[in-house]
Design a protein around this motif. Structure first.
Motif, PDB file in Angstrom:
ATOM      1  N   VAL A  37       0.779  -1.431  -0.079  1.00  0.00           N
ATOM      2  CA  VAL A  37      -0.086  -0.268   0.350  1.00  0.00           C
ATOM      3  C   VAL A  37       1.232   1.538  -0.251  1.00  0.00           C
ATOM      4  CG1 VAL A  37      -1.572   1.542   1.646  1.00  0.00           C
ATOM      5  CG2 VAL A  37      -2.322  -0.899   1.268  1.00  0.00           C
ATOM      6  N   ALA A  38       0.528   2.180  -0.609  1.00  0.00           N
ATOM      7  CA  ALA A  38       0.757   3.805  -1.009  1.00  0.00           C
ATOM      8  C   ALA A  38       0.475   4.565  -0.272  1.00  0.00           C
ATOM      9  CB  ALA A  38       1.551   4.199  -2.064  1.00  0.00           C
ATOM     10  N   LEU A  39       0.056   5.072   0.747  1.00  0.00           N
ATOM     11  CA  LEU A  39      -0.574   6.446   1.147  1.00  0.00           C
ATOM     12  C   LEU A  39      -0.266   7.484   0.648  1.00  0.00           C
ATOM     13  CD1 LEU A  39      -0.554   5.296   5.293  1.00  0.00           C
ATOM     14  CD2 LEU A  39      -1.876   4.089   3.527  1.00  0.00           C
ATOM     15  N   TRP A  40      -1.585   8.147   0.436  1.00  0.00           N
ATOM     16  CA  TRP A  40      -1.957   9.717  -0.510  1.00  0.00           C
ATOM     17  C   TRP A  40      -2.631  10.678   1.098  1.00  0.00           C
ATOM     18  CZ3 TRP A  40      -1.892  10.450  -6.492  1.00  0.00           C
ATOM     19  CH2 TRP A  40      -1.510   9.631  -6.889  1.00  0.00           C
ATOM     20  N   ASP A  41      -2.169  11.386   0.816  1.00  0.00           N
ATOM     21  CA  ASP A  41      -2.384  12.642   2.054  1.00  0.00           C
ATOM     22  C   ASP A  41      -2.624  13.738   2.288  1.00  0.00           C
ATOM     23  OD1 ASP A  41      -5.196  11.442   4.617  1.00  0.00           O
ATOM     24  OD2 ASP A  41      -4.252  13.231   4.653  1.00  0.00           O
ATOM     25  N   LEU A  42      -3.034  14.559   2.932  1.00  0.00           N
ATOM     26  CA  LEU A  42      -2.220  16.279   2.551  1.00  0.00           C
ATOM     27  C   LEU A  42      -1.827  16.121   4.115  1.00  0.00           C
ATOM     28  CD1 LEU A  42      -2.573  18.942   1.219  1.00  0.00           C
ATOM     29  CD2 LEU A  42      -4.251  18.990   3.102  1.00  0.00           C
ATOM     30  N   ASN A  43      -2.203  15.463   4.886  1.00  0.00           N
ATOM     31  CA  ASN A  43      -1.833  15.704   6.355  1.00  0.00           C
ATOM     32  C   ASN A  43      -0.469  14.344   6.142  1.00  0.00           C
ATOM     33  OD1 ASN A  43      -1.234  14.927   9.249  1.00  0.00           O
ATOM     34  ND2 ASN A  43      -3.070  15.419  10.290  1.00  0.00           N
ATOM     35  N   SER A  44       0.811  15.721   6.513  1.00  0.00           N
ATOM     36  CA  SER A  44       2.066  14.849   5.960  1.00  0.00           C
ATOM     37  C   SER A  44       2.812  14.264   7.513  1.00  0.00           C
ATOM     38  CB  SER A  44       3.267  15.117   5.434  1.00  0.00           C
ATOM     39  OG  SER A  44       3.454  17.159   7.041  1.00  0.00           O
ATOM     40  N   GLU A  45       2.322  14.993   8.422  1.00  0.00           N
ATOM     41  CA  GLU A  45       2.250  14.336  10.341  1.00  0.00           C
ATOM     42  C   GLU A  45       1.815  12.778  10.599  1.00  0.00           C
ATOM     43  OE1 GLU A  45       2.556  16.596  12.970  1.00  0.00           O
ATOM     44  OE2 GLU A  45       4.183  18.175  12.173  1.00  0.00           O
ATOM     45  N   ALA A  46       0.939  12.960  10.161  1.00  0.00           N
ATOM     46  CA  ALA A  46      -0.281  11.862  10.095  1.00  0.00           C
ATOM     47  C   ALA A  46       0.248  10.383   9.051  1.00  0.00           C
ATOM     48  CB  ALA A  46      -1.891  11.791  10.174  1.00  0.00           C
ATOM     49  N   LEU A  47       0.682  10.836   8.083  1.00  0.00           N
ATOM     50  CA  LEU A  47       0.905   9.609   7.245  1.00  0.00           C
ATOM     51  C   LEU A  47       2.593   8.947   7.433  1.00  0.00           C
ATOM     52  CD1 LEU A  47       1.158  11.864   3.861  1.00  0.00           C
ATOM     53  CD2 LEU A  47      -0.347   9.699   4.410  1.00  0.00           C
ATOM     54  N   GLU A  48       3.308   9.884   8.574  1.00  0.00           N
ATOM     55  CA  GLU A  48       3.874   8.629   8.754  1.00  0.00           C
ATOM     56  C   GLU A  48       3.744   7.971  10.340  1.00  0.00           C
ATOM     57  OE1 GLU A  48       6.959   9.129   7.287  1.00  0.00           O
ATOM     58  OE2 GLU A  48       7.004  10.645   5.807  1.00  0.00           O
ATOM     59  N   ALA A  49       2.948   8.811  10.549  1.00  0.00           N
ATOM     60  CA  ALA A  49       2.704   7.921  11.768  1.00  0.00           C
ATOM     61  C   ALA A  49       1.959   6.382  11.594  1.00  0.00           C
ATOM     62  CB  ALA A  49       2.159   8.653  13.052  1.00  0.00           C
ATOM     63  N   VAL A  50       0.960   6.640  10.443  1.00  0.00           N
ATOM     64  CA  VAL A  50       0.328   5.632  10.184  1.00  0.00           C
ATOM     65  C   VAL A  50       1.285   4.909   8.818  1.00  0.00           C
ATOM     66  CG1 VAL A  50      -2.235   5.071   8.202  1.00  0.00           C
ATOM     67  CG2 VAL A  50      -1.790   7.012  10.334  1.00  0.00           C
ATOM     68  N   ARG A  51       1.891   5.077   8.078  1.00  0.00           N
ATOM     69  CA  ARG A  51       3.762   4.593   8.059  1.00  0.00           C
ATOM     70  C   ARG A  51       4.021   3.135   8.790  1.00  0.00           C
ATOM     71  NH1 ARG A  51       7.805   5.570   4.357  1.00  0.00           N
ATOM     72  NH2 ARG A  51       7.458   7.709   3.973  1.00  0.00           N
ATOM     73  N   ASP A  52       4.035   3.765   9.488  1.00  0.00           N
ATOM     74  CA  ASP A  52       4.398   3.105  10.299  1.00  0.00           C
ATOM     75  C   ASP A  52       3.738   2.098  11.200  1.00  0.00           C
ATOM     76  OD1 ASP A  52       7.152   4.470  10.119  1.00  0.00           O
ATOM     77  OD2 ASP A  52       7.121   5.214  11.978  1.00  0.00           O
ATOM     78  N   GLU A  53       2.573   2.713  11.841  1.00  0.00           N
ATOM     79  CA  GLU A  53       1.371   1.811  12.022  1.00  0.00           C
ATOM     80  C   GLU A  53       0.858   0.933  11.335  1.00  0.00           C
ATOM     81  OE1 GLU A  53      -3.341   2.464  13.843  1.00  0.00           O
ATOM     82  OE2 GLU A  53      -1.795   4.371  13.249  1.00  0.00           O
TER      83      GLU A  53
END
Length: 249
Positions: A37-53
């Motif tokens: 999966v690749a995640l696209w989102d406007l919220n860069s901080e949340a993206l990094e957290a969800v990537r790890d999660e």
């Protein structure tokens, strides 16, 4: 959440709006079922957290209403994943809550740019890659508001109706190409987007649901994942419903 082990093995997906809400739930499930999966989102901080999660392999912080940003993101995501089999367009905003004659022009334009133009850009960017592979699943998030209209939500209702029309057109274009495109029309479900709405609006939407409750994210995520999988093989240019009985067409 019931996980279907290996359902997305060998498949690569983009999920827009993937840092929260339904997008995050769908992305998490695709990973749990063997997908990349690749995640696209406007919220860069949340993206990094969800990537790890959840274990996403690639993230892109972008505004989907920016055509150049979408085209750049598709190129870098394709390079990172090697292929794009699934697109789930979950990014969206509610806009203002106001009667049409008082609706703020700025909010109208922003909702149209994100919910409709942004979704169009993402669909447009991914189709050539799917055509080259002879396979694809596109899931566009609409809403019961796109079928029935919600009062004081003209921009949201209009764009979600447009998503249905766009998806029907696209699904028919691609019906004999191995690519399936469908839309989901959920009723209101518990998600961060509810914070954008006044309580009176949420209460109104709950009152329209025959089951008498809001939906759960996992209920819609389960439907999206079916739509995004190989199991969904003979339904295209259509809408799937998770509305607790509110819409039955």
């Amino acid at each position: 959440m019931r996980v279907f082990a290996g359902r997305f093995a060998g498949r690569a997906a983009i999920v827009t709006g993937g840092a929260s809400g339904l997008g995050k739930a769908v992305a998490s499930r695709i990973v749990a079922e063997g997908g990349t999966v690749a995640l696209w989102d406007l919220n860069s901080e949340a993206l990094e957290a969800v990537r790890d999660e959840i274990g996403a392999v690639h993230v892109e912080a972008l505004d989907v209403s920016d055509l150049q940003a979408v085209e750049a993101a598709i190129a870098s995501t394709h390079a990172a994943l090697g292929q794009i089999d699934v697109l789930v367009c979950s990014a969206g905003i509610t806009g203002a809550t106001a009667p049409l004659h008082e609706y703020p022009i700025e909010s109208w334009l922003r909702v149209v740019n994100v919910n409709l133009n942004g979704l169009f850009y993402c669909n447009r960017a991914v189709v050539p890659l799917m055509l080259a592979n002879g396979y694809g699943r596109i899931v566009n998030l609409s809403s019961v508001a796109g079928k029935e209209g919600n009062p004081n939500a003209s921009a949201y209702s209009a764009t979600k109706a447009a998503v249905i029309g766009l998806t029907k057109s696209l699904g028919k274009e691609l019906a004999d190409k191995g690519i399936i495109a469908n839309a989901l029309t959920p009723a209101t479900f518990e998600s961060p987007i509810l914070a954008q709405l006044p309580k009176s609006q949420v209460d109104y939407m709950r009152s329209k649901i025959p089951m008498g409750r809001l939906g759960e994210i996992d209920e819609s995520a389960a439907m999206v994942c079916f739509m995004a999988s190989e199991e969904c093989s003979f339904t295209t240019a259509s809408t799937f419903d998770t509305s607790g009985g509110r819409t039955t067409f």
